[in-house]
Design a protein around this motif. Structure first.
Motif, PDB file in Angstrom:
ATOM      1  N   PRO A   1       0.814  -1.222   0.000  1.00 37.52           N
ATOM      2  CA  PRO A   1       0.000   0.000   0.000  1.00 37.52           C
ATOM      3  C   PRO A   1       0.843   1.266   0.000  1.00 37.52           C
ATOM      4  CG  PRO A   1       0.009  -0.962   2.180  1.00 37.52           C
ATOM      5  CD  PRO A   1       0.896  -1.811   1.331  1.00 37.52           C
ATOM      6  N   TYR A   2       1.534   1.503  -1.106  1.00 37.41           N
ATOM      7  CA  TYR A   2       2.411   2.677  -1.203  1.00 37.41           C
ATOM      8  C   TYR A   2       1.660   3.987  -1.054  1.00 37.41           C
ATOM      9  CZ  TYR A   2       6.058  -0.432  -2.988  1.00 37.41           C
ATOM     10  OH  TYR A   2       6.979  -1.416  -3.124  1.00 37.41           O
ATOM     11  N   TYR A   3       0.372   3.972  -1.405  1.00 28.88           N
ATOM     12  CA  TYR A   3      -0.395   5.224  -1.422  1.00 28.88           C
ATOM     13  C   TYR A   3      -1.289   5.387  -0.211  1.00 28.88           C
ATOM     14  CZ  TYR A   3       0.737   5.453  -6.461  1.00 28.88           C
ATOM     15  OH  TYR A   3       1.350   5.523  -7.675  1.00 28.88           O
ATOM     16  N   MET A   4      -1.098   4.550   0.781  1.00 28.82           N
ATOM     17  CA  MET A   4      -1.943   4.629   1.962  1.00 28.82           C
ATOM     18  C   MET A   4      -1.641   5.911   2.730  1.00 28.82           C
ATOM     19  SD  MET A   4      -2.969   1.556   4.338  1.00 28.82           S
ATOM     20  CE  MET A   4      -1.777   1.341   5.592  1.00 28.82           C
ATOM     21  N   SER A   5      -2.680   6.642   3.074  1.00 26.99           N
ATOM     22  CA  SER A   5      -2.490   7.922   3.764  1.00 26.99           C
ATOM     23  C   SER A   5      -2.099   7.702   5.222  1.00 26.99           C
ATOM     24  CB  SER A   5      -3.784   8.728   3.682  1.00 26.99           C
ATOM     25  OG  SER A   5      -4.804   8.038   4.355  1.00 26.99           O
TER      26      SER A   5
ATOM     27  N   MET B   1       0.288  10.983  -8.725  1.00 23.24           N
ATOM     28  CA  MET B   1       0.848  12.015  -9.600  1.00 23.24           C
ATOM     29  C   MET B   1       2.362  12.095  -9.422  1.00 23.24           C
ATOM     30  SD  MET B   1      -1.551  12.964 -11.426  1.00 23.24           S
ATOM     31  CE  MET B   1      -2.258  11.367 -11.234  1.00 23.24           C
ATOM     32  N   TYR B   2       2.789  11.912  -8.183  1.00 21.25           N
ATOM     33  CA  TYR B   2       4.230  11.885  -7.905  1.00 21.25           C
ATOM     34  C   TYR B   2       4.879  10.752  -8.695  1.00 21.25           C
ATOM     35  CZ  TYR B   2       8.633  11.788  -5.360  1.00 21.25           C
ATOM     36  OH  TYR B   2       9.971  11.820  -5.037  1.00 21.25           O
TER      37      TYR B   2
ATOM     38  N   PHE C   1       6.999   7.273  -1.306  1.00 23.96           N
ATOM     39  CA  PHE C   1       7.484   6.519  -0.145  1.00 23.96           C
ATOM     40  C   PHE C   1       7.688   5.068  -0.551  1.00 23.96           C
ATOM     41  CE2 PHE C   1       4.347   9.724   1.133  1.00 23.96           C
ATOM     42  CZ  PHE C   1       5.175  10.606   1.818  1.00 23.96           C
ATOM     43  N   THR C   2       8.893   4.568  -0.356  1.00 21.99           N
ATOM     44  CA  THR C   2       9.156   3.161  -0.660  1.00 21.99           C
ATOM     45  C   THR C   2       9.922   2.559   0.511  1.00 21.99           C
ATOM     46  OG1 THR C   2      11.194   3.770  -1.818  1.00 21.99           O
ATOM     47  CG2 THR C   2       9.249   3.448  -3.178  1.00 21.99           C
ATOM     48  N   ALA C   3       9.716   1.280   0.720  1.00 18.91           N
ATOM     49  CA  ALA C   3      10.411   0.594   1.807  1.00 18.91           C
ATOM     50  C   ALA C   3      10.350  -0.904   1.518  1.00 18.91           C
ATOM     51  CB  ALA C   3       9.757   0.905   3.143  1.00 18.91           C
ATOM     52  N   ALA C   4      11.230  -1.625   2.175  1.00 17.47           N
ATOM     53  CA  ALA C   4      11.296  -3.064   1.956  1.00 17.47           C
ATOM     54  C   ALA C   4      10.234  -3.810   2.757  1.00 17.47           C
ATOM     55  CB  ALA C   4      12.688  -3.586   2.297  1.00 17.47           C
TER      56      ALA C   4
ATOM     57  N   LEU D   1       7.676   1.317   5.735  1.00 21.73           N
ATOM     58  CA  LEU D   1       6.819   2.132   4.872  1.00 21.73           C
ATOM     59  C   LEU D   1       5.898   3.008   5.729  1.00 21.73           C
ATOM     60  CD1 LEU D   1       5.921   2.830   1.956  1.00 21.73           C
ATOM     61  CD2 LEU D   1       4.237   0.998   2.138  1.00 21.73           C
ATOM     62  N   ASN D   2       5.283   2.412   6.725  1.00 20.32           N
ATOM     63  CA  ASN D   2       4.403   3.167   7.625  1.00 20.32           C
ATOM     64  C   ASN D   2       5.138   4.326   8.287  1.00 20.32           C
ATOM     65  OD1 ASN D   2       2.385   1.393   6.984  1.00 20.32           O
ATOM     66  ND2 ASN D   2       2.381   0.324   8.955  1.00 20.32           N
ATOM     67  N   ARG D   3       6.365   4.069   8.711  1.00 28.99           N
ATOM     68  CA  ARG D   3       7.160   5.101   9.361  1.00 28.99           C
ATOM     69  C   ARG D   3       7.392   6.269   8.403  1.00 28.99           C
ATOM     70  NH1 ARG D   3      11.794   2.260  10.529  1.00 28.99           N
ATOM     71  NH2 ARG D   3      10.662   1.198  12.185  1.00 28.99           N
ATOM     72  N   LYS D   4       7.762   5.934   7.158  1.00 30.97           N
ATOM     73  CA  LYS D   4       8.017   6.994   6.168  1.00 30.97           C
ATOM     74  C   LYS D   4       6.757   7.787   5.851  1.00 30.97           C
ATOM     75  CE  LYS D   4      12.012   5.083   3.777  1.00 30.97           C
ATOM     76  NZ  LYS D   4      12.560   4.686   2.457  1.00 30.97           N
ATOM     77  N   ILE D   5       5.638   7.082   5.751  1.00 29.46           N
ATOM     78  CA  ILE D   5       4.369   7.765   5.445  1.00 29.46           C
ATOM     79  C   ILE D   5       4.008   8.720   6.582  1.00 29.46           C
ATOM     80  CG2 ILE D   5       1.866   7.419   5.188  1.00 29.46           C
ATOM     81  CD1 ILE D   5       2.560   4.853   3.550  1.00 29.46           C
TER      82      ILE D   5
END
Ligand code: ADP
Ligand code: MG
Length: 278
Positions: A179-183, A205-206, A215-218, A223-227
């Protein structure tokens, strides 16, 4: 008069996804080319089937130039399959476009990005207008669900059904794949609102510009942390700071600072580009 399977001719298989197979078809009476999505409901519970029917009925009411038009459904009890007939989008989807660009090392034109932002915002406006308290469409905003017609106009598709086919027991389960686009509000288990769609739109759009998500993560935890932090690098410098700014507004952690649909459509920059593209 309801049409049956015999009223269509299958032209080719487009692809098989998580919920079924999409086929390109021709309506015999007038030769119109359409697609149908075949879904086996054989293993669904009664309540899931009820939800499927209500979602499909809802989709039939969504008529907008930037939303994939749903035409009809045919139920074949002999093989427990529902055929959902919809508009054929001959220009492919954004996920394919993005991976082709990445492979070939080319970027999409800025004008194209503006056009897509505007058309998708208009499509979202219609979806949100349609949620009449009773039914809320689950909009799985991701490049694979954004189609292009033969004139390079955008068509939002493939939402609603995702909700039926994967029980909304947990919010994370409503996402297929990473879920790369999860808010951030969804990451924090808070409720879904129209601004969550704006976040996803901004991420999309990004990715259209950068050819990778913001935001990308392994793994999911990273990923959650970056978001939650909401830090990401600028889109490639070939794109204007105006475009960068609009995207940054959409990918804003603080919900109250993030623009809603009308705020985006009322942005002077957006209005300027809207008149340009017409
Ligand atoms: P997925 O779960 O991968 O989204 P789908 O069943 O939705 O699977 O789609 C399968 C394939 O059919 C994908 O390649 C998708 O791009 C394509 N497709 C889906 N809907 C349409 C449409 N309305 N017009 C053209 N191609 C479509
Ligand atoms: Mg799909």
């Amino acid at each position: 008069t309801t049409l049956g399977l015999d009223d269509f001719e299958v032209l080719s298989t487009i692809g098989t996804g998580s919920y079924g197979t999409c086929k390109k078809i021709r309506r015999k009476k007038d030769g119109k080319v359409l697609v149908w999505k075949e879904m086996d409901y054989g293993s669904m519970t009664e309540s899931e089937k009820k939800l499927l029917v209500s979602e499909v009925n809802l989709l039939r009411e969504l008529k907008h130039c930037h939303i994939v038009r749903y035409y009809d459904r045919i139920i074949d009890r002999s093989n427990t399959t529902i055929y959902i007939i919809m508009e054929y989008c001959g220009g492919g989807d954004l996920a394919t476009l993005i991976s082709r660009c990445r492979r070939d090392g080319i970027y999409v034109d800025e004008d194209f990005v503006w056009k897509i932002v505007i058309q998708l915002t208009l499509a979202l406006k219609e979806c949100h207008r349609r949620k009449n308290g009773k039914a809320v469409l689950h909009r799985d905003l991701k490049p694979a669900n954004v189609f292009l017609d033969s004139d390079q106009n955008v068509k939002l598709g493939d939402f609603g059904l995702a909700r039926v086919l994967q029980h909304e027991t947990s919010f994370a389960k409503t996402y297929v794949g990473t879920p790369y686009y999860m808010s951030p509000e969804l990451v924090n288990n808070m409720s879904y609102n129209e601004k969550s769609d704006i976040w996803s739109l901004g991420c999309m759009m990004y990715e259209l510009c950068a050819l990778h998500p913001p935001f990308t993560a392994a793994n999911q935890t990273d990923l959650n942390r970056k978001i939650r932090l909401g830090d990401f690098s600028r889109i490639p410098i070939r794109y204007s700071s105006d475009l960068d700014m609009i995207i940054r507004k959409m990918i804003q952690v603080e919900v109250s600072k993030r623009p809603g649909i009308d705020a985006i459509l009322n942005e002077p920059l957006v209005i300027a580009h809207q008149t340009h593209s017409d």
